[in-house]
Motif scaffolding. Structure first.
Motif, PDB file in Angstrom:
ATOM      1  N   ARG A   1       0.816  -1.214   0.000  1.00 50.97           N
ATOM      2  CA  ARG A   1       0.000   0.000   0.000  1.00 50.97           C
ATOM      3  C   ARG A   1       0.847   1.261   0.000  1.00 50.97           C
ATOM      4  N   ASN A   2       2.084   1.157   0.491  1.00 48.35           N
ATOM      5  CA  ASN A   2       2.927   2.347   0.615  1.00 48.35           C
ATOM      6  C   ASN A   2       4.202   2.278  -0.213  1.00 48.35           C
ATOM      7  N   GLY A   3       4.160   1.514  -1.275  1.00 44.40           N
ATOM      8  CA  GLY A   3       5.319   1.469  -2.154  1.00 44.40           C
ATOM      9  C   GLY A   3       5.746   0.044  -2.473  1.00 44.40           C
ATOM     10  N   GLU A   4       6.608  -0.083  -3.460  1.00 41.58           N
ATOM     11  CA  GLU A   4       7.072  -1.394  -3.885  1.00 41.58           C
ATOM     12  C   GLU A   4       8.284  -1.833  -3.060  1.00 41.58           C
ATOM     13  N   ALA A   5       8.293  -3.111  -2.704  1.00 45.15           N
ATOM     14  CA  ALA A   5       9.438  -3.701  -2.017  1.00 45.15           C
ATOM     15  C   ALA A   5      10.196  -4.571  -3.006  1.00 45.15           C
ATOM     16  N   ILE A   6      11.497  -4.303  -3.141  1.00 39.89           N
ATOM     17  CA  ILE A   6      12.364  -5.106  -3.997  1.00 39.89           C
ATOM     18  C   ILE A   6      13.257  -5.933  -3.078  1.00 39.89           C
ATOM     19  N   ILE A   7      13.020  -7.245  -3.064  1.00 39.21           N
ATOM     20  CA  ILE A   7      13.674  -8.135  -2.107  1.00 39.21           C
ATOM     21  C   ILE A   7      14.669  -9.022  -2.845  1.00 39.21           C
ATOM     22  N   SER A   8      15.919  -8.975  -2.438  1.00 38.00           N
ATOM     23  CA  SER A   8      16.983  -9.758  -3.067  1.00 38.00           C
ATOM     24  C   SER A   8      17.425 -10.878  -2.137  1.00 38.00           C
ATOM     25  N   GLY A   9      17.722 -12.045  -2.715  1.00 38.90           N
ATOM     26  CA  GLY A   9      18.174 -13.156  -1.901  1.00 38.90           C
ATOM     27  C   GLY A   9      18.484 -14.384  -2.732  1.00 38.90           C
ATOM     28  N   PHE A  10      18.751 -15.492  -2.056  1.00 37.47           N
ATOM     29  CA  PHE A  10      19.073 -16.750  -2.720  1.00 37.47           C
ATOM     30  C   PHE A  10      18.826 -17.902  -1.753  1.00 37.47           C
ATOM     31  N   SER A  11      18.754 -19.107  -2.295  1.00 36.51           N
ATOM     32  CA  SER A  11      18.730 -20.335  -1.501  1.00 36.51           C
ATOM     33  C   SER A  11      20.064 -21.049  -1.652  1.00 36.51           C
ATOM     34  N   TYR A  12      20.440 -21.800  -0.643  1.00 40.28           N
ATOM     35  CA  TYR A  12      21.661 -22.594  -0.735  1.00 40.28           C
ATOM     36  C   TYR A  12      21.439 -23.733  -1.735  1.00 40.28           C
ATOM     37  N   GLY A  13      22.265 -23.786  -2.769  1.00 40.51           N
ATOM     38  CA  GLY A  13      22.174 -24.878  -3.717  1.00 40.51           C
ATOM     39  C   GLY A  13      22.759 -26.161  -3.166  1.00 40.51           C
ATOM     40  N   GLU A  14      23.658 -26.027  -2.215  1.00 42.44           N
ATOM     41  CA  GLU A  14      24.284 -27.155  -1.531  1.00 42.44           C
ATOM     42  C   GLU A  14      24.559 -26.749  -0.097  1.00 42.44           C
ATOM     43  N   ARG A  15      24.973 -27.723   0.723  1.00 40.72           N
ATOM     44  CA  ARG A  15      25.106 -27.446   2.160  1.00 40.72           C
ATOM     45  C   ARG A  15      26.184 -26.419   2.467  1.00 40.72           C
ATOM     46  N   HIS A  16      27.317 -26.514   1.802  1.00 40.65           N
ATOM     47  CA  HIS A  16      28.446 -25.643   2.135  1.00 40.65           C
ATOM     48  C   HIS A  16      28.605 -24.564   1.062  1.00 40.65           C
ATOM     49  N   VAL A  17      28.101 -23.381   1.363  1.00 41.73           N
ATOM     50  CA  VAL A  17      28.286 -22.234   0.475  1.00 41.73           C
ATOM     51  C   VAL A  17      29.341 -21.343   1.118  1.00 41.73           C
ATOM     52  N   LYS A  18      30.557 -21.484   0.654  1.00 40.82           N
ATOM     53  CA  LYS A  18      31.676 -20.743   1.234  1.00 40.82           C
ATOM     54  C   LYS A  18      31.935 -19.428   0.504  1.00 40.82           C
ATOM     55  N   ARG A  19      31.356 -19.282  -0.685  1.00 34.70           N
ATOM     56  CA  ARG A  19      31.597 -18.085  -1.479  1.00 34.70           C
ATOM     57  C   ARG A  19      30.860 -16.887  -0.886  1.00 34.70           C
ATOM     58  N   ALA A  20      31.422 -15.708  -1.045  1.00 32.69           N
ATOM     59  CA  ALA A  20      30.798 -14.470  -0.560  1.00 32.69           C
ATOM     60  C   ALA A  20      29.679 -14.069  -1.521  1.00 32.69           C
ATOM     61  N   MET A  21      28.465 -14.560  -1.267  1.00 34.88           N
ATOM     62  CA  MET A  21      27.318 -14.311  -2.153  1.00 34.88           C
ATOM     63  C   MET A  21      26.937 -12.841  -2.205  1.00 34.88           C
ATOM     64  N   ILE A  22      27.358 -12.058  -1.226  1.00 32.67           N
ATOM     65  CA  ILE A  22      27.034 -10.636  -1.192  1.00 32.67           C
ATOM     66  C   ILE A  22      27.502  -9.936  -2.458  1.00 32.67           C
ATOM     67  N   GLN A  23      28.515 -10.464  -3.108  1.00 31.70           N
ATOM     68  CA  GLN A  23      29.036  -9.858  -4.330  1.00 31.70           C
ATOM     69  C   GLN A  23      27.998  -9.843  -5.458  1.00 31.70           C
ATOM     70  N   ASP A  24      27.009 -10.749  -5.389  1.00 32.25           N
ATOM     71  CA  ASP A  24      26.017 -10.869  -6.461  1.00 32.25           C
ATOM     72  C   ASP A  24      24.757 -10.043  -6.220  1.00 32.25           C
ATOM     73  N   PHE A  25      24.658  -9.398  -5.074  1.00 36.08           N
ATOM     74  CA  PHE A  25      23.480  -8.565  -4.794  1.00 36.08           C
ATOM     75  C   PHE A  25      23.617  -7.237  -5.539  1.00 36.08           C
ATOM     76  N   LEU A  26      22.601  -6.894  -6.314  1.00 33.31           N
ATOM     77  CA  LEU A  26      22.623  -5.632  -7.049  1.00 33.31           C
ATOM     78  C   LEU A  26      22.401  -4.466  -6.099  1.00 33.31           C
ATOM     79  N   PRO A  27      23.079  -3.351  -6.306  1.00 26.73           N
ATOM     80  CA  PRO A  27      22.875  -2.182  -5.434  1.00 26.73           C
ATOM     81  C   PRO A  27      21.500  -1.554  -5.665  1.00 26.73           C
ATOM     82  N   ALA A  28      21.016  -0.831  -4.666  1.00 27.65           N
ATOM     83  CA  ALA A  28      19.731  -0.136  -4.790  1.00 27.65           C
ATOM     84  C   ALA A  28      19.849   0.980  -5.826  1.00 27.65           C
ATOM     85  N   GLU A  29      18.838   1.080  -6.717  1.00 23.94           N
ATOM     86  CA  GLU A  29      18.875   2.080  -7.776  1.00 23.94           C
ATOM     87  C   GLU A  29      17.610   2.912  -7.854  1.00 23.94           C
TER      88      GLU A  29
END
Length: 405
Positions: free
Chosen positions: A127-155
């Motif tokens: 009702r008060n604007g659009e929410a743009i939600i970024s995220g991911f699911s673990y494809g495997e148990r051990h995700v050691k990579r820094a996934m934050i690198q793939d999050f797009l900045p707010a524009e």
């Protein structure tokens, strides 16, 4: 733009086995075993009553990668209830319930939006604007990579940006480090809110914008003590309001009982019962680790003549008449040097443990952590756990390795 309102929860761990709890009666065991489901039902009840714009679940919905049918059914029922109330849900799976596990498939209703293994965006109109939600699911148990690198900045200035990340701060020692990030990396994305998961202790890492761990909704052992729940979040472009909502069905806690001046066992039992009763009135159903403190010379014979198991069973029996569920998981006794004089050998053992580092503890406990069946129920060994282990070991040494023995 006005406020948007949403629920931020994580680490439901539906189907948690609560391993290591021995001696419970059948109905007591069922109460504890069902506690994650009871906490989840309270979460759903709250959402339906309060009608937030949406619900965010930041990973580890299930306790294991092979999701049980019961856990999936209970979760699917909860999502159907939210669908009937018109409440959208956005979720990502974590390291415990990653996408590579094996399970019988349940179809979730259309109000539920699930992230895949790659970082992506989901848009929700409110009702008060659009929410743009970024995220991911673990494809495997051990995700050691820094996934934050793939999050797009707010524009887009006219939208609320929310990041969902199941992971841990770089350098974290309390949990295994998955999908690591730094606070600065999160802030650089210019999001309005970061909905974190994985760490089972609620914590706001940063305010404006808020970077938040809600903790889990139900404690599963003594290291997850205190009241558990989730956050009801009101978010505007000028700030964030967080309301913690407790939902845990049973609470793990430590309870200290002053034993100074006690000379008879009936006095000790009465003191323990009174303290436990007051705790239950304030906190509700509990699993308690009793700490008998201030033990002096007058109580010496009480603890020399009974075992910890016998004392715990006697106290548990004395608590059965209370209406609220309570279980004594263990009893620790603070025995000072002035009460029980321990041997030089015991002092050497204690001094040696004081110098141990995390690697030394891992070496000492390697057989336990390598056990093919038991190890899956253990949290990764960290500095925090070794403090508790050392304290328990010292208590046993002080009690059992004395002068003249």
């Amino acid at each position: 733009m006005g406020d948007i309102r949403f629920i931020h929860t994580a680490d439901l761990h539906l189907g948690s086995p609560f391993s290591g709890m021995k001696g419970l009666k059948k109905e007591q065991w069922q109460f504890v075993k069902n506690s994650t489901y009871a906490a989840f039902d309270r979460l759903i009840d709250y959402a339906i009553k309060e009608t937030p714009d949406f619900v965010l679940i930041a990973g580890d919905i299930y306790d294991g990668e092979d999701r049980s049918i019961r856990a999936q059914h209970r979760f699917q029922q909860g999502m159907e209830r939210l669908a009937d109330a018109g409440i959208p849900v956005v979720l990502g799976y974590g390291n415990h319930d990653h996408l590579s596990g094996q399970w019988v498939r349940f179809e979730l209703p259309e109000n539920v939006h699930v992230f895949g293994p790659d970082v992506s965006q989901i848009r929700l109109a409110t009702r008060n604007g659009e929410a743009i939600i970024s995220g991911f699911s673990y494809g495997e148990r051990h995700v050691k990579r820094a996934m934050i690198q793939d999050f797009l900045p707010a524009e887009e200035s006219g939208a609320f940006y929310i990041g969902m990340l199941h992971g841990s701060m770089d350098g974290e020692t309390a949990h295994a480090v998955y999908a690591p990030f730094t606070k600065q990396q999160l802030l650089e994305k210019n999001y309005d809110y970061w909905a974190l998961g994985h760490i089972h202790k609620r914590e706001e890492l940063h305010h404006n914008p808020s970077i938040v761990y809600p903790g889990n909704i139900q404690g599963r052992h003594k290291n997850e003590s205190g009241t558990k729940g989730f956050y009801d979040v009101s978010l505007s472009k000028s700030g964030t309001s967080l309301q913690f909502v407790p939902v845990s069905a049973v609470q793990f806690d430590g309870l200290s009982i002053a034993c100074g001046g006690i000379m008879h066992m009936n006095e000790l039992i009465d003191a323990c019962r009174n303290s436990v009763e007051h705790h239950l009135i304030e906190h509700g159903p509990s699993i308690l680790q009793l700490n008998l403190a201030d033990v002096d010379e007058g109580a010496k014979e009480l603890f020399e003549e009974v075992t910890e198991k016998e004392l715990r069973e006697t106290l548990q029996e004395a608590l059965e008449e209370l209406e609220t569920f309570v279980w004594l998981s263990s009893i620790e006794i603070e025995l000072g040097q002035e009460v029980f004089e321990i041997s030089p050998l015991a002092e050497k053992i204690i001094a040696a443990m004081d110098s141990w580092q995390l690697a030394d503890w891992k070496n000492a406990l390697k057989d336990l952590y390598r056990h093919p069946k038991g190890s899956r129920f253990l949290e990764p060994l960290s500095d925090r756990e070794t403090v508790d282990i050392q304290a328990a070991a010292i208590q046993k040494i002080r009690r059992n390795v004395r002068m003249g023995e």
